[in-house]
Design a protein around this motif. Sequence first.
Motif, short mmCIF file in Angstrom:
data_model
loop_
_atom_site.label_atom_id
_atom_site.label_comp_id
_atom_site.label_asym_id
_atom_site.label_seq_id
_atom_site.Cartn_x
_atom_site.Cartn_y
_atom_site.Cartn_z
N ARG A 25 6.05 3.38 -0.03
CA ARG A 25 5.50 2.17 -0.49
C ARG A 25 5.72 1.09 0.54
NH1 ARG A 25 6.07 -2.64 -3.51
NH2 ARG A 25 4.57 -3.16 -4.83
N VAL A 26 4.91 0.69 1.05
CA VAL A 26 5.04 -0.49 2.12
C VAL A 26 4.50 -1.85 1.67
CG1 VAL A 26 4.28 -1.17 4.48
CG2 VAL A 26 4.32 1.33 3.86
N SER A 27 5.63 -2.68 1.71
CA SER A 27 5.47 -4.06 0.94
C SER A 27 5.56 -5.16 2.01
CB SER A 27 6.41 -4.33 -0.36
OG SER A 27 7.65 -4.07 0.12
N GLY A 28 5.82 -4.80 3.23
CA GLY A 28 5.87 -5.63 4.28
C GLY A 28 6.16 -5.13 5.46
N PRO A 29 6.04 -5.84 6.80
CA PRO A 29 6.07 -5.14 8.31
C PRO A 29 7.35 -4.47 8.21
CG PRO A 29 5.33 -7.73 8.47
CD PRO A 29 5.75 -7.34 6.82
N MET A 30 8.49 -4.79 7.33
CA MET A 30 9.62 -4.00 7.83
C MET A 30 10.28 -3.64 6.41
SD MET A 30 11.59 -6.09 10.81
CE MET A 30 11.34 -7.88 9.96
N GLN A 31 9.27 -3.63 5.39
CA GLN A 31 9.96 -3.41 4.14
C GLN A 31 9.16 -1.80 3.55
OE1 GLN A 31 8.43 -6.93 2.60
NE2 GLN A 31 10.59 -7.29 1.95
N PHE A 32 9.92 -0.85 3.59
CA PHE A 32 9.43 0.42 3.22
C PHE A 32 10.13 1.32 2.41
CE2 PHE A 32 9.21 -0.37 7.75
CZ PHE A 32 7.59 -0.32 8.19
N GLU A 33 9.50 1.60 1.49
CA GLU A 33 10.28 2.35 0.34
C GLU A 33 9.93 3.65 0.09
OE1 GLU A 33 10.67 2.55 -4.69
OE2 GLU A 33 9.72 0.95 -3.69
N LEU A 34 10.92 4.53 0.47
CA LEU A 34 10.62 6.10 0.19
C LEU A 34 10.53 6.47 -1.04
CD1 LEU A 34 10.49 8.74 1.91
CD2 LEU A 34 13.07 9.04 1.71
N LEU A 35 9.32 7.14 -1.26
CA LEU A 35 8.86 7.62 -2.57
C LEU A 35 9.08 9.09 -2.85
CD1 LEU A 35 5.71 5.54 -3.44
CD2 LEU A 35 7.99 5.03 -4.04
N GLY A 36 8.78 9.83 -1.69
CA GLY A 36 8.82 11.36 -1.91
C GLY A 36 8.98 12.02 -0.43
N GLN A 37 9.48 13.25 -0.19
CA GLN A 37 9.39 13.80 0.98
C GLN A 37 9.38 15.24 0.95
OE1 GLN A 37 13.00 12.85 3.18
NE2 GLN A 37 14.11 12.52 1.27
N THR A 38 9.29 15.91 1.77
CA THR A 38 9.32 17.40 1.95
C THR A 38 10.58 17.92 1.77
OG1 THR A 38 8.38 19.34 2.99
CG2 THR A 38 9.34 17.59 4.45
N ARG A 39 10.64 19.08 1.06
CA ARG A 39 11.97 19.53 0.79
C ARG A 39 12.29 20.72 1.79
NH1 ARG A 39 12.22 20.43 -5.80
NH2 ARG A 39 11.97 18.15 -6.35
N ASP A 40 11.39 21.16 2.53
CA ASP A 40 11.74 22.10 3.53
C ASP A 40 10.64 21.96 4.90
OD1 ASP A 40 9.01 23.25 2.45
OD2 ASP A 40 10.11 23.72 0.88
N ASP A 41 9.68 22.67 5.00
CA ASP A 41 8.65 22.43 6.23
C ASP A 41 7.90 21.04 6.13
OD1 ASP A 41 9.61 24.73 7.18
OD2 ASP A 41 7.89 25.99 6.94
N ALA A 42 7.71 20.61 7.23
CA ALA A 42 6.83 19.48 7.34
C ALA A 42 5.37 20.00 7.27
CB ALA A 42 7.18 18.58 8.41
N ALA A 43 4.31 19.12 6.81
CA ALA A 43 3.16 19.47 7.17
C ALA A 43 2.54 20.28 8.44
CB ALA A 43 1.78 18.76 6.53
N GLY A 44 2.88 19.25 9.45
CA GLY A 44 2.30 19.59 10.71
C GLY A 44 3.44 20.86 11.35
N PHE A 58 0.63 -1.25 0.04
CA PHE A 58 0.15 -0.03 -0.04
C PHE A 58 0.85 1.34 -0.03
CE2 PHE A 58 0.84 -0.99 4.43
CZ PHE A 58 0.92 0.19 5.06
N ALA A 59 0.33 2.46 -0.21
CA ALA A 59 0.82 3.51 -0.49
C ALA A 59 0.43 4.54 0.80
CB ALA A 59 0.49 4.45 -1.57
N ALA A 60 1.66 5.06 1.59
CA ALA A 60 1.14 5.65 2.78
C ALA A 60 2.00 7.10 2.82
CB ALA A 60 1.79 4.83 4.04
N LEU A 61 1.02 7.98 3.38
CA LEU A 61 1.43 9.37 3.66
C LEU A 61 1.83 9.35 5.21
CD1 LEU A 61 1.87 12.42 3.02
CD2 LEU A 61 -0.91 12.44 3.29
N LEU A 62 2.96 9.68 5.47
CA LEU A 62 3.14 10.14 6.99
C LEU A 62 3.40 11.36 6.93
CD1 LEU A 62 6.19 8.43 9.00
CD2 LEU A 62 5.40 10.69 9.28
N ALA A 63 2.45 12.10 7.61
CA ALA A 63 2.59 13.53 7.96
C ALA A 63 2.26 13.73 9.38
CB ALA A 63 1.24 14.10 7.17
#
Length: 332
Positions: free
Chosen positions: A144-163, A130-135
């Motif tokens: 992209r999460v493909s297993g309990p310990m398998q996480f592929e980073l697809l994109g991230q903030t270049r400056d401020d986080a949303a919170g 599944f695709a997961a947004l961590l904000a």
Amino acid sequence: MIILGIETSCDETAAALVADGGRILSSVVASQIDIHHRYGGVVPELASRKHLEAIVPVTTQALEHAGLDLEAVDGIAVTRGPGLVGALLVGFSFAKGLARALDVPWRGVNHLEGHLHSVFLGDNPPSLPFAALLASGGHTSIYRVSGPMQFELLGQTRDDAAGEAFDKVSKMLGLGYPGGAVIGRLAGRGNPDRIKFPRAYLDKDRLDFSFSGLKTAVNQYIRHHGDDLERLSADIAAGFQEAVVDVLVYKLILAAETTGCSDIAVVGGVAANGRLRERLLREGAVKGLSVHIPPLDLCGDNAAMIAAVGYHYLREGKRSEMTDDVYSRYPA
């Protein structure tokens, strides 16, 4: 297998007991919001002191709520980073000492992996992959999460986080810290279409984020309309929130489409935002996607998610060493 989880990465002292990586037996969180509110943000030294005061009582409460004693604990999982180093050291050192005293295995856990695991602790866990947004206040990333310990980073903030952007806009409006909940409530009384703030999609085909420009646009608007701020504040909050939500929803759905995932999830403190939850559920349904959001008490920092991650590592014999240390940023 019962894992005791410990979390002290920022301004919540948390402990939890989780069985077999998925069944929460207890979860206790001591918040420091009232302490840091007067300063408009987290004061690291104060956070560390309060963790020292709370770590033993919170752990004791978690055991009592679960109806267990320390002899029932099969392993310990504790946040190793990222976070505030002084705060992390309180929980990390406590977990080390307790593991040695009990002679049980222990594991230092990445805080971000914990948030990604929180979606498995609810009643409606997603199917893999599944695709997961961590904000959250410190991070905005898509995986992209493909297993309990398998996480592929697809994109991230270049400056401020949303919170972080929520907190800063709240401070601009004189609403204080933390900003997420107060902006959400104020936005509910405003018109999101009255003030149009920019949407920073960057490259619409990529999955990175940027919120610094939006923050600056809000600041400029407030500076030019300061005399009428009380009347406009709800509309400013609504317009700002809508600009953030538009980008988050667009990027997460894009991630699902480009990776072939039929399930999407949003985790982290910003996942508690009502407008974001509403929009994702609605637009996910339009796209034929299954949307998964943790319960509100699992969106913020908690120790149950740390225990859940630790279970998977300890089950595979992947333990931490007494010489291990915390880290403020990821990767270590």
